[in-house]
Design an enzyme around this catalytic site. Structure first.
Site, mmCIF file in Angstrom:
data_model
loop_
_atom_site.group_PDB
_atom_site.id
_atom_site.type_symbol
_atom_site.label_atom_id
_atom_site.label_comp_id
_atom_site.label_asym_id
_atom_site.label_seq_id
_atom_site.Cartn_x
_atom_site.Cartn_y
_atom_site.Cartn_z
ATOM 1 N N GLY A 92 0.837 -1.205 0.000
ATOM 2 C CA GLY A 92 0.000 0.000 0.000
ATOM 3 C C GLY A 92 0.863 1.241 0.000
ATOM 4 O O GLY A 92 2.079 1.169 0.206
ATOM 5 N N GLY A 94 2.724 3.673 1.393
ATOM 6 C CA GLY A 94 3.266 3.874 2.743
ATOM 7 C C GLY A 94 3.775 5.285 2.960
ATOM 8 O O GLY A 94 4.047 5.690 4.085
ATOM 9 N N ARG A 95 3.938 5.995 1.867
ATOM 10 C CA ARG A 95 4.434 7.373 2.021
ATOM 11 C C ARG A 95 3.875 8.269 0.925
ATOM 12 O O ARG A 95 4.502 9.243 0.529
ATOM 13 C CB ARG A 95 5.950 7.394 1.991
ATOM 14 C CG ARG A 95 6.531 6.694 0.766
ATOM 15 C CD ARG A 95 7.948 7.046 0.654
ATOM 16 N NE ARG A 95 8.610 6.269 -0.361
ATOM 17 C CZ ARG A 95 9.795 6.581 -0.819
ATOM 18 N NH1 ARG A 95 10.411 7.629 -0.358
ATOM 19 N NH2 ARG A 95 10.351 5.841 -1.736
ATOM 20 N N LYS A 115 3.988 12.472 -2.768
ATOM 21 C CA LYS A 115 4.853 11.360 -2.349
ATOM 22 C C LYS A 115 5.850 11.897 -1.338
ATOM 23 O O LYS A 115 6.538 12.882 -1.617
ATOM 24 C CB LYS A 115 5.558 10.797 -3.583
ATOM 25 C CG LYS A 115 6.299 9.505 -3.347
ATOM 26 C CD LYS A 115 6.730 8.870 -4.662
ATOM 27 C CE LYS A 115 7.609 7.658 -4.404
ATOM 28 N NZ LYS A 115 8.083 7.052 -5.650
ATOM 29 N N ARG A 178 3.161 13.953 -7.815
ATOM 30 C CA ARG A 178 3.179 13.055 -8.970
ATOM 31 C C ARG A 178 1.816 13.055 -9.640
ATOM 32 O O ARG A 178 0.781 13.138 -8.979
ATOM 33 C CB ARG A 178 3.544 11.654 -8.478
ATOM 34 C CG ARG A 178 3.600 10.625 -9.576
ATOM 35 C CD ARG A 178 4.408 9.423 -9.159
ATOM 36 N NE ARG A 178 3.744 8.597 -8.169
ATOM 37 C CZ ARG A 178 4.257 7.457 -7.712
ATOM 38 N NH1 ARG A 178 5.436 7.043 -8.125
ATOM 39 N NH2 ARG A 178 3.621 6.748 -6.811
ATOM 40 N N ARG A 185 -1.975 -0.401 -9.595
ATOM 41 C CA ARG A 185 -0.839 -1.272 -9.931
ATOM 42 C C ARG A 185 -1.305 -2.715 -10.073
ATOM 43 O O ARG A 185 -2.409 -3.048 -9.643
ATOM 44 C CB ARG A 185 0.178 -1.236 -8.774
ATOM 45 C CG ARG A 185 0.691 0.135 -8.484
ATOM 46 C CD ARG A 185 0.710 0.418 -6.986
ATOM 47 N NE ARG A 185 0.909 1.859 -6.762
ATOM 48 C CZ ARG A 185 2.093 2.437 -6.684
ATOM 49 N NH1 ARG A 185 3.176 1.691 -6.725
ATOM 50 N NH2 ARG A 185 2.189 3.727 -6.536
ATOM 51 N N ASP A 254 4.186 -4.423 -7.427
ATOM 52 C CA ASP A 254 3.550 -3.219 -6.878
ATOM 53 C C ASP A 254 4.078 -1.963 -7.561
ATOM 54 O O ASP A 254 3.568 -0.876 -7.321
ATOM 55 C CB ASP A 254 3.761 -3.136 -5.361
ATOM 56 C CG ASP A 254 5.210 -3.357 -4.962
ATOM 57 O OD1 ASP A 254 5.717 -4.465 -5.177
ATOM 58 O OD2 ASP A 254 5.840 -2.416 -4.460
ATOM 59 N N ASN A 255 5.087 -2.105 -8.403
ATOM 60 C CA ASN A 255 5.593 -0.960 -9.157
ATOM 61 C C ASN A 255 5.228 -1.059 -10.634
ATOM 62 O O ASN A 255 5.830 -0.379 -11.467
ATOM 63 C CB ASN A 255 7.122 -0.863 -9.006
ATOM 64 C CG ASN A 255 7.539 -0.504 -7.585
ATOM 65 O OD1 ASN A 255 6.748 0.065 -6.836
ATOM 66 N ND2 ASN A 255 8.752 -0.840 -7.216
ATOM 67 N N ASP A 264 7.164 4.559 -10.253
ATOM 68 C CA ASP A 264 8.022 4.407 -9.076
ATOM 69 C C ASP A 264 9.510 4.352 -9.436
ATOM 70 O O ASP A 264 10.100 3.285 -9.580
ATOM 71 C CB ASP A 264 7.616 3.177 -8.247
ATOM 72 C CG ASP A 264 6.527 3.535 -7.247
ATOM 73 O OD1 ASP A 264 6.054 4.686 -7.275
ATOM 74 O OD2 ASP A 264 6.147 2.657 -6.448
HETATM 75 P P1 AMP Z 1 9.154 1.080 -3.163
HETATM 76 O O1 AMP Z 1 10.327 0.153 -3.060
HETATM 77 O O2 AMP Z 1 9.528 2.539 -3.100
HETATM 78 O O3 AMP Z 1 8.291 0.770 -4.337
HETATM 79 O O4 AMP Z 1 8.299 0.861 -1.859
HETATM 80 C C1 AMP Z 1 7.760 -0.377 -1.473
HETATM 81 C C2 AMP Z 1 6.753 -0.172 -0.392
HETATM 82 O O5 AMP Z 1 7.351 0.427 0.746
HETATM 83 C C3 AMP Z 1 5.591 0.725 -0.775
HETATM 84 O O6 AMP Z 1 4.445 0.220 -0.175
HETATM 85 C C4 AMP Z 1 5.993 2.050 -0.208
HETATM 86 O O7 AMP Z 1 4.888 2.877 0.041
HETATM 87 C C5 AMP Z 1 6.696 1.636 1.079
HETATM 88 N N1 AMP Z 1 7.692 2.622 1.507
HETATM 89 C C6 AMP Z 1 8.847 2.950 0.908
HETATM 90 N N2 AMP Z 1 9.497 3.902 1.597
HETATM 91 C C7 AMP Z 1 8.742 4.206 2.672
HETATM 92 C C8 AMP Z 1 8.861 5.117 3.772
HETATM 93 N N3 AMP Z 1 9.913 5.917 3.901
HETATM 94 N N4 AMP Z 1 7.879 5.115 4.685
HETATM 95 C C9 AMP Z 1 6.812 4.315 4.582
HETATM 96 N N5 AMP Z 1 6.645 3.437 3.574
HETATM 97 C C10 AMP Z 1 7.587 3.376 2.628
HETATM 98 MG MG MG Z 2 6.649 1.312 -5.092
#
Ligand code: AMP
Ligand code: MG
Length: 491
Positions: A92, A94-95, A115, A178, A185, A254-255, A264
């Site tokens: 989901g 997360g940020r 983001k 963004r 996704r 998820d990307n 992403d």
């Molecule tokens: P990503 O590798 O950037 O595609 O992130 C994978 C997952 O980790 C996604 O669900 C992001 O929302 C979550 N995520 C990445 N960085 C953070 C962060 N600093 N805080 C909270 N969630 C994160």
């Molecule tokens: Mg991602």
């Protein structure tokens, strides 16, 4: 008509799907004063936003979540995903928080997402923040990909403040605004498949079809047609990545965008010295997402999507749809490579020419972008050796032989040299976003709060096929210090 921030018509059709699909969550503003660090006028045009909005004092507040827009309905989307081959049942946003969507005068719908806007119910142990460094990298690369004609999310602006964010070191926090027609996704479907909740899969598929694939509405086989379309788009996207030498770095499901967009941007990289085994993500120890593996991973990812859609599609039909991925990829890739070499049609002859060129490039570790750009300047006639190009290769004699065979095929095609050159210059970029270019912009921004390099790079990368004499050095292979830049998932 151009809008200001008060007249921007905002709604959120995704929010109407209900909280099975997301969590309502407001962005968490920075503690310190918010600033606009960079504004992308081209992206503002997508929203019909007046460029003057950037000067309004509330602009930075809106795009750091401190001030709400009328009609917004901020939410964090729920999804799951196969990360490095392993299924993670719940991820989901997360940020990130999607504020809402707006439809421009052409009828195009754009979701607006912040983001780096703080924690959400999906943050797990994360702080929900993004650092300036990674924000600049996504900002520059999404516009660079757009400039290259590759489907991608876009970016409206970078906002920041003096808030500190803790990574391996203390860094500056920033947010990226963004834009995408949809942020859905593959993992948005997978989450329900693994929970054995089949109804939301249908609801989400209906939503995606209605809003983004309206040509499929009402077709008896609409879910199969959705899968087929996403498979084709993904195959074509991968062909475009490979042809331009782009490595995504984290091709988790998820990307992967349901619209076939590049989504992403993390530890991505553009290939410099040609090496099919190139791994841009320093956390990818096994090279799962190495450059040469990307097309195959694309197939794995669409297979995950197909599986998640099985409640809506006959298994045999889904399997048959997946069989189309490879041919669609190969056909598009060969066509792109033929064009890069100046041929109108892909055929076995130019395919083998391309293969042999790539082998020599691998042996000599020549700069991928430079070689194709230089080839445009080859004369059809004569046998001049083009010393500058030839000298990039270790086995010069072999390259000279290759050049003769290449010329022979060009002559056979019988296209005027000037037209062929023009076509090649329009599909072989002079400039790509080399890692060190982003690094220069990042260091100036971090050290001096100087965003001028972002300006310069944006201009360059928006029209990467043009000559930009003032920045010609960016068409050169990287300086020695650039070898030490490492990018990983930590952002
Ligand atoms: P990503 O590798 O950037 O595609 O992130 C994978 C997952 O980790 C996604 O669900 C992001 O929302 C979550 N995520 C990445 N960085 C953070 C962060 N600093 N805080 C909270 N969630 C994160
Ligand atoms: Mg991602």
């Amino acid at each position: 008509m151009k809008h200001d921030l008060h007249s921007l018509p905002l709604s959120n059709s995704f929010a109407a799907l209900g909280e099975t699909f997301f969590s309502p969550v407001s962005p968490t503003p920075f503690e310190q004063t918010a600033r606009l660090l960079h504004f992308n006028a081209d992206a503002a045009d997508l929203l019909d936003l007046d460029h003057q909005v950037q000067h309004a004092p509330e602009f930075a507040e809106v795009f750091t979540g401190k001030r709400r827009l009328t009609g917004d309905a901020p939410l964090a989307m729920l999804y799951a995903g196969h990360q490095f081959g392993h299924f993670v049942p719940q991820l989901g946003d997360g940020r990130a928080v999607m504020l809402g969507e707006t439809t421009n005068q052409h009828g195009d719908k754009w979701e607006i997402q912040l983001k780096g806007s703080g924690q959400t119910p999906y943050s797990r142990a994360g702080d929900g923040r993004a650092v300036l460094r990674s924000t600049i990298r996504e900002y520059l690369c999404s516009e660079a990909m757009h400039g290259l004609g590759i489907p991608t999310t876009r970016a409206l602006c970078i906002t920041g403040s003096d808030d500190e964010v803790y990574r391996e070191r203390i860094e500056t926090g920033a947010m990226l605004t963004r834009l995408a027609p949809s942020h859905v996704r593959f993992g948005s479907f997978e989450v329900f498949y693994y929970r054995e909740q089949h109804e939301p899969i249908c609801t989400l598929a209906d939503y995606v079809i209605e809003h983004h694939y309206p040509e499929l509405v009402g077709r008896e086989d609409q879910y199969l047609a959705l899968l087929q379309t996403v498979i084709t788009r993904t195959a074509r996207l991968l062909a475009q990545w490979q042809a331009v030498g782009f490595a995504h770095g984290v091709m988790n499901t998820d990307n992967m965008s349901i619209l076939g967009l590049t989504l992403d941007y993390g530890p991505y990289g553009f290939m410099e010295a040609y090496e099919p085994g190139y791994i841009c993500n320093h956390s990818d120890h096994e090279g799962r997402y190495a450059f040469k593996n990307q097309p195959q991973i694309g197939l794995f990812n669409v297979s995950c999507l197909a599986q998640a859609l099985l409640p809506l599609i006959e298994v045999e039909a889904a399997k048959a749809a997946l069989e189309d991925y490879q041919p669609a990829y190969i056909e598009h890739f060969h066509q792109l490579m033929a064009s890069k070499l100046g041929f109108e049609q892909a055929d076995a002859d130019n395919e083998s020419l391309c293969k042999s060129l790539l082998e020599q490039m691998k042996q000599s570790r020549t700069d991928y972008t430079t070689v194709f750009r230089q080839l445009a300047y080859i004369n059809d006639e004569g046998n001049d050796c083009h010393a500058e190009l030839r000298d990039l290769f270790i086995d010069r004699e072999k390259f000279t032989q290759w050049l003769s065979a290449y010329r022979a095929q060009l002559q056979q095609q019988g296209k005027a040299e000037s037209l062929r050159r023009e076509a090649m210059l329009a599909c072989n970029p002079k400039y790509v976003l080399r890692n060190y270019m982003a690094q220069v912009a990042i260091e100036k921004a971090e050290r001096d709060q100087d965003y001028s390099e972002i300006d310069a790079l944006m201009t360059l990368l928006k029209t990467p096929f043009d000559e930009h004499p003032a920045h010609a050095h960016y068409a050169e292979p990287p300086p020695d210090w650039a070898g030490d830049i490492e990018v990983s998932c930590s952002s």
